[in-house]
Write a protein that holds these residues in place. Structure first.
Motif, mmCIF file in Angstrom:
data_model
loop_
_atom_site.group_PDB
_atom_site.id
_atom_site.type_symbol
_atom_site.label_atom_id
_atom_site.label_comp_id
_atom_site.label_asym_id
_atom_site.label_seq_id
_atom_site.Cartn_x
_atom_site.Cartn_y
_atom_site.Cartn_z
ATOM 1 N N PRO A 104 0.810 -1.230 0.000
ATOM 2 C CA PRO A 104 0.000 0.000 0.000
ATOM 3 C C PRO A 104 0.837 1.272 0.000
ATOM 4 O O PRO A 104 0.482 2.260 -0.659
ATOM 5 C CB PRO A 104 -0.834 -0.124 1.288
ATOM 6 C CG PRO A 104 -0.885 -1.583 1.576
ATOM 7 C CD PRO A 104 0.437 -2.111 1.137
ATOM 8 N N ILE A 118 -6.058 -2.989 0.414
ATOM 9 C CA ILE A 118 -4.984 -3.956 0.656
ATOM 10 C C ILE A 118 -4.468 -3.841 2.079
ATOM 11 O O ILE A 118 -4.182 -4.850 2.744
ATOM 12 C CB ILE A 118 -3.855 -3.759 -0.371
ATOM 13 C CG1 ILE A 118 -4.348 -4.090 -1.771
ATOM 14 C CG2 ILE A 118 -2.646 -4.622 -0.022
ATOM 15 C CD1 ILE A 118 -3.325 -3.830 -2.860
ATOM 16 N N LYS A 147 -7.117 -5.506 4.293
ATOM 17 C CA LYS A 147 -7.322 -6.927 4.021
ATOM 18 C C LYS A 147 -6.112 -7.756 4.426
ATOM 19 O O LYS A 147 -6.254 -8.828 5.028
ATOM 20 C CB LYS A 147 -7.610 -7.130 2.525
ATOM 21 C CG LYS A 147 -8.255 -8.459 2.181
ATOM 22 C CD LYS A 147 -9.698 -8.483 2.625
ATOM 23 C CE LYS A 147 -10.387 -9.764 2.150
ATOM 24 N NZ LYS A 147 -11.777 -9.837 2.637
ATOM 25 N N ASP A 166 -5.061 0.942 -2.227
ATOM 26 C CA ASP A 166 -4.061 0.809 -1.162
ATOM 27 C C ASP A 166 -4.721 0.692 0.212
ATOM 28 O O ASP A 166 -4.251 -0.038 1.077
ATOM 29 C CB ASP A 166 -3.068 1.963 -1.194
ATOM 30 C CG ASP A 166 -3.734 3.322 -1.045
ATOM 31 O OD1 ASP A 166 -4.939 3.375 -0.750
ATOM 32 O OD2 ASP A 166 -3.044 4.343 -1.221
#
Length: 217
Positions: free
Chosen positions: A74, A120, A123, A117
């Motif tokens: 990110p 991600i 997650k 970003d």
């Protein structure tokens, strides 16, 4: 050193001597202090925790000791958004039928990475303090640069020709708002977590950013 005949000998023990544990019939060391654990530490650790438990404990310890990564995926995407600002300015001032398409595509990719970003980072749990600081900075740089470009060379729209301030005044308001919010968040960070929490990004702010990016595209 013995103090008398027929009595149990009395021996001095050093103040720093370690206390020894006793060994049971099956060979297990119980009691004692650091001396028993020092000579049988590895075996006792694996006996009580098992192979998987001991490996997990060592892994957690090493993970806590290792410093966090500075450049995660990110953060790299955010740095790419910052690097795209000069490219956006260059293509905007180029002559050619492909220049507006290239400028719009750069801004569109930058707006998409703004969402990507963050997704991600949540997650895959790759969020860092540096990334959290850099992400809003990259957004503000991209938005401010685009607004300035639109004010210097506005699109050929009749409404902008008849009312020239219609694009300039909202651009000034947006840029001033971004600078003010950055200053307020910096002040809140110096005051403590409670003040910082009161100016945290909400869902309304995310919708504002999405609408702003869409309008600029």
């Amino acid at each position: 050193m013995e103090l008398g005949s027929g009595r149990r000998p009395f021996r001095f023990r050093a103040a720093g001597a370690r206390k020894r544990g006793r060994r049971t019939t099956d060979g297990e060391v119980v009691g004692g202090g650091s001396g028993a654990m020092g000579s049988h530490g590895v075996g006792t650790l694996h006996r009580y925790l098992g192979e998987e438990g001991a490996a997990e404990m060592h892994g957690d310890y090493n993970q806590q000791q290792s410093p966090p990564k500075l450049l995660t995926l990110p953060t790299v995407l955010t740095l790419g958004r910052v690097a795209a600002v000069p490219l956006l300015v260059s293509t905007y001032h180029m002559n050619g039928c492909w220049a507006p398409t290239a400028t719009t595509s750069i801004f569109l990719v930058a707006a998409f990475t703004d969402w990507l970003d963050g997704y991600i980072a949540r997650k895959m749990r790759l969020g860092t303090a540096f990334g959290a600081f850099l992400d809003p900075v990259a957004d503000k740089l991209m938005v401010a640069a685009t607004l300035v470009l639109l004010c210097t060379e506005p699109a050929d729209i009749v409404l902008f020709v008849d009312v020239p301030w219609l694009l300039t005044v909202p651009s000034i308001a947006i840029i001033c708002r971004e600078i003010t919010m950055s200053a307020v968040r910096e002040w809140a960070a110096s005051q403590g977590s409670r003040a910082l929490q009161s100016v945290a990004v909400s869902n309304l702010g995310k919708w504002k950013t999405a609408a702003q990016m869409t309008a600029l595209i």
